[in-house]
Design a protein around this motif. Sequence first.
Motif, short mmCIF file in Angstrom:
data_model
loop_
_atom_site.label_atom_id
_atom_site.label_comp_id
_atom_site.label_asym_id
_atom_site.label_seq_id
_atom_site.Cartn_x
_atom_site.Cartn_y
_atom_site.Cartn_z
N ALA A 53 0.82 -1.22 0.00
CA ALA A 53 0.00 0.00 0.00
C ALA A 53 0.85 1.26 0.00
O ALA A 53 0.45 2.29 -0.55
CB ALA A 53 -0.92 -0.01 1.22
N THR A 54 2.05 1.20 0.61
CA THR A 54 2.85 2.42 0.77
C THR A 54 4.02 2.52 -0.20
O THR A 54 4.43 3.62 -0.57
CB THR A 54 3.38 2.50 2.21
OG1 THR A 54 4.12 1.29 2.50
CG2 THR A 54 2.23 2.63 3.19
N LEU A 55 4.59 1.39 -0.62
CA LEU A 55 5.82 1.41 -1.40
C LEU A 55 5.64 1.03 -2.86
O LEU A 55 6.51 1.35 -3.69
CB LEU A 55 6.85 0.46 -0.77
CG LEU A 55 7.23 0.75 0.69
CD1 LEU A 55 8.24 -0.28 1.18
CD2 LEU A 55 7.80 2.16 0.82
N ASP A 56 4.58 0.34 -3.21
CA ASP A 56 4.38 -0.10 -4.59
C ASP A 56 3.96 1.09 -5.46
O ASP A 56 2.89 1.68 -5.25
CB ASP A 56 3.33 -1.20 -4.64
CG ASP A 56 3.35 -1.94 -5.97
OD1 ASP A 56 3.19 -1.29 -7.01
OD2 ASP A 56 3.52 -3.17 -5.95
N THR A 57 4.78 1.43 -6.44
CA THR A 57 4.51 2.61 -7.29
C THR A 57 3.30 2.39 -8.18
O THR A 57 2.52 3.31 -8.44
CB THR A 57 5.74 2.92 -8.15
OG1 THR A 57 6.09 1.75 -8.91
CG2 THR A 57 6.91 3.33 -7.27
N ASP A 58 3.12 1.16 -8.67
CA ASP A 58 1.98 0.91 -9.55
C ASP A 58 0.66 1.08 -8.80
O ASP A 58 -0.31 1.59 -9.36
CB ASP A 58 2.07 -0.52 -10.12
CG ASP A 58 3.17 -0.63 -11.17
OD1 ASP A 58 3.42 0.38 -11.85
OD2 ASP A 58 3.76 -1.71 -11.30
N VAL A 59 0.61 0.63 -7.54
CA VAL A 59 -0.60 0.82 -6.76
C VAL A 59 -0.89 2.30 -6.56
O VAL A 59 -2.03 2.75 -6.63
CB VAL A 59 -0.47 0.10 -5.40
CG1 VAL A 59 -1.68 0.40 -4.51
CG2 VAL A 59 -0.35 -1.41 -5.60
N GLY A 60 0.18 3.10 -6.33
CA GLY A 60 -0.03 4.54 -6.19
C GLY A 60 -0.47 5.20 -7.48
O GLY A 60 -1.24 6.17 -7.47
N LEU A 61 0.01 4.69 -8.64
CA LEU A 61 -0.35 5.29 -9.93
C LEU A 61 -1.77 4.95 -10.35
O LEU A 61 -2.34 5.63 -11.21
CB LEU A 61 0.62 4.81 -11.02
CG LEU A 61 2.05 5.37 -10.98
CD1 LEU A 61 2.92 4.67 -12.01
CD2 LEU A 61 2.03 6.88 -11.24
#
Length: 563
Positions: A53-61
Motif C-alpha cells: 500500500a505504501t511502497l508499490d509505485t503501480d498501486v499509487g499510480l
Amino acid sequence: MLPLITFLVVSNWYAKNVVREKISETYRNTLDIFVRQTDRNLQEINNYLYKMATLDTDVGLLMSSPYGSDNYVLTKVRIQNEINRDIGFYNHLIDTIFLFNESKKSDLIISTSGPYGISQQVLQKNISDIIKSENKLISRNQWLIWKDSILPGEHFAIKTVPVTEGLYVGAIIKMSDIREQLSIQWDDGAIGESGIYKNNGKSLIEPLAGSPPQMTLEQLLVKDEPYRTVTDKTSGQNYMVMSRSSEHADITFNIGIPESNILKGLPYFQKATYFLAFGVILIFAMYLFFIRQIVIKPLQQLIAGMKKISLGMLDMRLKTNETVELVILAKTFNNMAEQIKTLKIGMYEEQLRAQKIELMQLQAQINPHFYMNSLNIIYNFAVLKDYEPVKQMSLHLADYFRFIMRVNRDLISLEEELKHVANYIEIQKLRFPSKLVCEFDLPPESKELMLPALSVQPFIENAVIHGFVNRKQTFRIKVAGSIFAAHEKKYLLLTIEDNGTGFPEGILPGLNGAGPLPQADTSRLGVQNVIQRMNLRYCGEVKISFSNATKGGAVVELLLPLQ
C-alpha cells in the motif's frame, strides 16, 4: 477383591494428577507453538499488505489515471502480474490477494490459489460491508472473521489496508486452510478433538478428529486456567481441555484430550486391570453365559437389523423375546422402520411431482422479444397495405404460439419439432427476405424419436439472434442427423450448424459446463432451458456440446438416446 480395588482406585487417582500435569504441559507447548506461528503468519501478511500500500509505485499510480484509460489498464496489468507472483510465494498462507477500487466503479483486481469465480463473487458481495466493519476494529493489525456460504468452509479471515481514499489492498485466508495446518499437529484421531472457535463462543470450524464432544462452548473455551477437566454429557467421557487465542484475529484454538487415552500408558494400572478382569471372568463366567441368551442375542439382532435398515432393506422387522425391556425396544425399532419406509416412499413421490412441475414450467417459457418483433412486422406490412404477408405472418405466428403453449404433452416426435422449426424460419424469412436458408438432412427413421417439445428450435433461434450479424449475405442453417449404436444402445447424433459469427470464446466454457455463463448474458436462456429439460427427462444421458466450425460459424451437437 477389596484390597485390589482399593489399590486400583488410589493408584488411579495419583496417576491421574501426575499425568494430567505432564500431558497438559506438553500439549500446551504444542498449542502455543502453533498459535504463535499462526500469528506470525498473519503479521507477515499484514507487513506485506502495508508495504504494497505504501511502497508499490503501480498501486499509487492506479488512482492517478482515468478509469478505462490506457495508463489505467497497463497499470492494472502490472499489478495483476505482481500479485500473481506473490500469491505463488504465499500460497501456503494466503488464498486470495486483491485490490478494490471503490471510487472507480468498484473495480477489482484478484489473484487467488482457488477458483477465481468464487473469490470474485465473495468479494463483490461482501467487500463494502467488510470495509465498514474493519473501520470499527480497535487495532488495524486485527483480521476480520467473515462468513459466506459460497466459499468452501464458509468462514474466512480477511484484512484490507487503505492506500488512498477509495483504494484498498487486501488478502483472504480460508479458515479451512488454518484447520489443515492444525490437523498436521493433531494428525492422529486417537489423540483428541480439535476445533477453531470465535472468541464470543460461536464455532467456526467443525472439530478435526471424530465427532465433537457434547459440551457447551463455555466449557471448551479455557482462558484463565492451564487446562480444565470437562465431562461429555452423552458418553460420560472426561476430557482435558485447553485453549489459546490469536492476537491478530478473533479466533480461539481448542483441543480436548480424552483421559482414557492419557491413562493408556500406565503399566501398573494396566496390570491391575488385567488381574481384575481375570478374576471377574472366573466369577461371572456362568452369569455371562446366562445373559447371552437374554441380552446379547437380542442386541445382535438389533445391530443386524440396523445395518439392514441402513442398506435400504426397509422390510426388516425384529422378533421379540420374554424380556420386557427388549420387547419394548423391538417394538420401537419396528415402528421406526415402518415410519422410515412410509416417509421414503412419500419423499420419492413428492420428488417426482416437483420434477414434473418444473418440466412443465420450463417448457412454457416464451421469448417476449420474438413476440414483439413479430407484431411490429405485421404492423409494418399493414401500414404498407401489403395484406398477403400480413396473412402469412398471422398464420405462422398463430401456429408458432399454438405449438409452444401445448404443455399438456410430455413428449412430441422429432418430425413435429422440425415442423415447428420450419414454421419459425418462415416467420424470420418474412423479416429478412431472401437472406435465410434452412436445410434438413435426417434419416427417415429418426423422425419418430420422442423428445421434449422445444428441444431443437431454441438452438435455431439462438443461431439467428447471435450468428446472423452480416445481413448482406445469405445466412444458412443446416440440421443433420445420423444414427449409430454404442454400449448396446442406439443414439441419434443431431448437428445444428450455421455460417454466422460463431460463439464468442468466453461463452463456450460456460455452455459446455466448464464454467458459469456471464451474469448479463440472459439471451441464451432458451439454450439453458433445453439443457435443463434434457437432463430432467433423460437423467443426464443426453450430451450437448457447443463449438465453432473451422470455416466459421457455430456448431451444436445433441446426442439423444433412441427410445
